[in-house]
Design a protein around this motif. Structure first.
Motif, PDB file in Angstrom:
ATOM      1  N   HIS A 169       0.829  -1.212   0.000  1.00 27.05           N
ATOM      2  CA  HIS A 169       0.000   0.000   0.000  1.00 27.05           C
ATOM      3  C   HIS A 169       0.863   1.262   0.000  1.00 27.05           C
ATOM      4  CE1 HIS A 169       0.854  -0.392   4.324  1.00 27.05           C
ATOM      5  NE2 HIS A 169       0.526   0.887   4.450  1.00 27.05           N
ATOM      6  N   ILE A 170       2.068   1.175   0.567  1.00 25.74           N
ATOM      7  CA  ILE A 170       2.959   2.330   0.554  1.00 25.74           C
ATOM      8  C   ILE A 170       3.591   2.482  -0.828  1.00 25.74           C
ATOM      9  CG2 ILE A 170       5.059   3.327   1.534  1.00 25.74           C
ATOM     10  CD1 ILE A 170       4.373   2.022   4.158  1.00 25.74           C
ATOM     11  N   VAL A 171       3.972   1.364  -1.438  1.00 18.58           N
ATOM     12  CA  VAL A 171       4.524   1.396  -2.800  1.00 18.58           C
ATOM     13  C   VAL A 171       3.482   1.947  -3.762  1.00 18.58           C
ATOM     14  CG1 VAL A 171       5.463  -0.010  -4.676  1.00 18.58           C
ATOM     15  CG2 VAL A 171       6.072  -0.532  -2.304  1.00 18.58           C
ATOM     16  N   ALA A 172       2.224   1.533  -3.577  1.00 17.77           N
ATOM     17  CA  ALA A 172       1.145   2.030  -4.442  1.00 17.77           C
ATOM     18  C   ALA A 172       0.934   3.528  -4.250  1.00 17.77           C
ATOM     19  CB  ALA A 172      -0.145   1.273  -4.153  1.00 17.77           C
ATOM     20  N   ALA A 173       0.992   3.999  -3.007  1.00 18.45           N
ATOM     21  CA  ALA A 173       0.811   5.426  -2.747  1.00 18.45           C
ATOM     22  C   ALA A 173       1.924   6.244  -3.390  1.00 18.45           C
ATOM     23  CB  ALA A 173       0.769   5.677  -1.243  1.00 18.45           C
ATOM     24  N   TRP A 174       3.147   5.723  -3.372  1.00 21.01           N
ATOM     25  CA  TRP A 174       4.266   6.437  -4.006  1.00 21.01           C
ATOM     26  C   TRP A 174       4.037   6.590  -5.502  1.00 21.01           C
ATOM     27  CZ3 TRP A 174       8.774   8.913  -2.600  1.00 21.01           C
ATOM     28  CH2 TRP A 174       9.687   9.172  -3.638  1.00 21.01           C
ATOM     29  N   HIS A 175       3.536   5.537  -6.137  1.00 27.56           N
ATOM     30  CA  HIS A 175       3.355   5.539  -7.592  1.00 27.56           C
ATOM     31  C   HIS A 175       1.988   6.046  -8.028  1.00 27.56           C
ATOM     32  CE1 HIS A 175       6.735   2.705  -7.039  1.00 27.56           C
ATOM     33  NE2 HIS A 175       7.138   3.175  -8.190  1.00 27.56           N
ATOM     34  N   GLY A 176       1.081   6.254  -7.101  1.00 30.60           N
ATOM     35  CA  GLY A 176      -0.200   6.844  -7.451  1.00 30.60           C
ATOM     36  C   GLY A 176      -1.188   5.900  -8.091  1.00 30.60           C
ATOM     37  N   HIS A 177      -1.262   4.668  -7.584  1.00 32.03           N
ATOM     38  CA  HIS A 177      -2.296   3.766  -8.090  1.00 32.03           C
ATOM     39  C   HIS A 177      -2.745   2.805  -6.998  1.00 32.03           C
ATOM     40  CE1 HIS A 177       0.994   0.931  -8.417  1.00 32.03           C
ATOM     41  NE2 HIS A 177       1.558   1.604  -9.385  1.00 32.03           N
TER      42      HIS A 177
END
Length: 473
Positions: free
Chosen positions: A439-447
């Motif tokens: 969920h943190i990786v997704a937040a960084w990349h915006g998806h």
């Protein structure tokens, strides 16, 4: 002598109700059969009663039973002469509240459909038509005369170049045609449909390149799948409206990507360069070192850290705070045909604030100093509203130019071929490899986190080797 009363019951013979089929005899003696049926209601609420006429009584009887059964089941589709081309126009006109680039993508997806099936009546569309469309797209869509029905820019460029066998400069082609002829020429050169005599001068393909076009006649399976997805959405909308009984395009099998290991090489063919999904940590490190002295090193770092091309090209200095080392993603720049459009990010998740790593902050600071110095030397006004990804004179980079520059730098560094978006895949994959929560990786990349795991993550050979070795360690 007494007798029991006898009760006699007389049952009237019930005759089967005659079907409401009427006969009409014309003056020339021709006989037709017709009937009327209520097929629904009109927009004003009144009943919609329609008349149907047939040449034989048997056909009229068959259609009467079919129509009344479908009306009762709610599956009856009123006759319509709308063509596939008209259906696509109406569907596209109704696509509102979506980005212009998305509409442009839909239009491109439907171009093969319009060229191959545009004149066919929508209600006569069959699964066989969908299968024939797929076969045509995979084998000859790129070179079929139907491909150029809409006078594409590529076709116009080929025609202009063909009229100058002695060679024609890019400037002359650009003066004769509107649009991004530079990108069109680059693609035509890669497929062998034009040849380059020298820098900036193009001519018709040489005789020894005549077989190149034959090898690239069809479209890729990915393009075919995209077309079928959009076309199926068009057909489904008319199913929902009651114009069609079912979505026959949804039944068409989607083609799969060819397995590179199973592609036989014919004698004389050049080896096919396979496009990888992402790079390893060592490869992306080599790329960073190879572009360290590049003027737009900061932009390449942003791409390596997983920002979309549209986000890098739409970033303005006003959205960058070098003092705190933060960056706000609020705008994006994308190609829509020959134009470049700036607008809101791809989705709500794409709007995000990123704390930048130290190397990105320093690279951005250096680029800003360079651009200010360039603006002063050229006498160009400077403001923080200027785009980060811009040329020396402040002119924004076209998305295609940024992609072309990436491939030139990648090839010069001797790295495996990946798409530019492969840098984003690499960023997601490496962050997950390092144990960061999805969920943190997704937040960084915006998806969405599910997208992070299903699409962007990529398993490396070293990871597979480690898993296998650890099982019975």
């Amino acid at each position: 002598m007494s007798s029991e009363p006898t009760t006699t019951t007389t049952t009237a013979a019930r005759t089967r109700r005659a079907e409401p089929i009427n006969t009409h005899t014309a003056r020339n003696g021709a006989v037709t059969y017709w009937f009327q049926v209520d097929v629904g209601t009109k927009p004003d609420g009144s009943r919609d009663r329609r008349k149907f006429t047939y040449r034989t009584k048997a056909e009229a009887r068959k259609e009467l039973r079919r129509i009344t059964t479908e009306v009762a089941a709610g599956t009856y589709a009123k006759p319509s002469t709308m063509t596939v081309d008209q259906a696509c126009d109406v569907w596209l006109a109704g696509r509102r509240r979506i980005r212009k680039v998305t509409v442009y993508s839909y239009e491109n997806d439907l171009k093969p459909v319009r060229r191959y099936l545009g004149g066919k009546q929508l209600q006569k569309l069959t699964k066989a038509d969908g299968d024939a469309l797929v076969a045509w797209m995979l084998t000859e869509a790129r070179t079929s005369p139907r491909h150029y029905r809409d006078a594409s820019l590529a076709g116009q460029v080929v025609a202009v170049v063909a009229a100058h066998p002695e060679g024609i400069s890019v400037a002359e082609v650009a003066a004769a045609l509107p649009g991004d002829v530079h990108s069109a020429l680059a693609k035509l050169l890669a497929t062998g449909r034009v040849s380059r005599l020298r820098r900036g001068v193009y001519a018709p393909p040489a005789a020894d390149n005549a077989t190149v076009e034959t090898a690239t006649r069809g479209l890729s399976p990915q393009t075919v799948r995209s077309t079928l997805t959009t076309f199926s959405a068009v057909v489904q909308s008319y199913v929902d409206q009651g114009v069609l009984p079912r979505n026959v395009i949804a039944l068409v099998e989607r083609p799969k990507d060819a397995d590179p290991d199973e592609q036989a090489q014919h004698p004389g063919d050049s080896p096919v360069e396979v496009t990888a999904k992402s790079w390893t940590l060592a490869e992306v490190g080599d790329f960073r070192e190879a572009v360290r002295d590049h003027r737009l090193f900061a932009c390449w770092l942003l791409s390596c850290y997983g920002m979309r091309r549209s986000e890098v090209l739409g970033l303005r200095w006003s959205a960058v705070d070098l003092d705190t080392g933060t960056l706000s993603v609020r705008r994006g720049r994308v190609s829509v045909g020959s134009d470049t459009v700036e607008g809101a990010p791809k989705s709500k998740r794409s709007r995000r604030d990123l704390p930048l790593p130290e190397d990105v902050t320093e690279a951005l600071r250096a680029l800003k100093t360079t651009q200010k110095r360039e603006a002063m030397a050229l006498g160009v006004p400077w403001s923080d509203d200027r785009l980060v990804a811009a040329r020396e004179d402040g002119v924004p980079l076209r998305p295609e130019s940024y992609t072309d520059a990436f491939h030139r730098l990648r090839a010069r560094a001797g790295l495996r071929r990946i798409h530019l978006k492969g840098l984003r895949n690499t960023s997601v994959s490496l962050m997950l490899d390092q144990g960061h929560p999805p969920h943190i990786v997704a937040a960084w990349h915006g998806h969405d986190p599910a997208v992070t795991l299903s699409i962007y993550s990529d398993v490396k050979a070293d990871e597979l080797r480690a898993v296998g070795a650890s099982l019975f360690a």
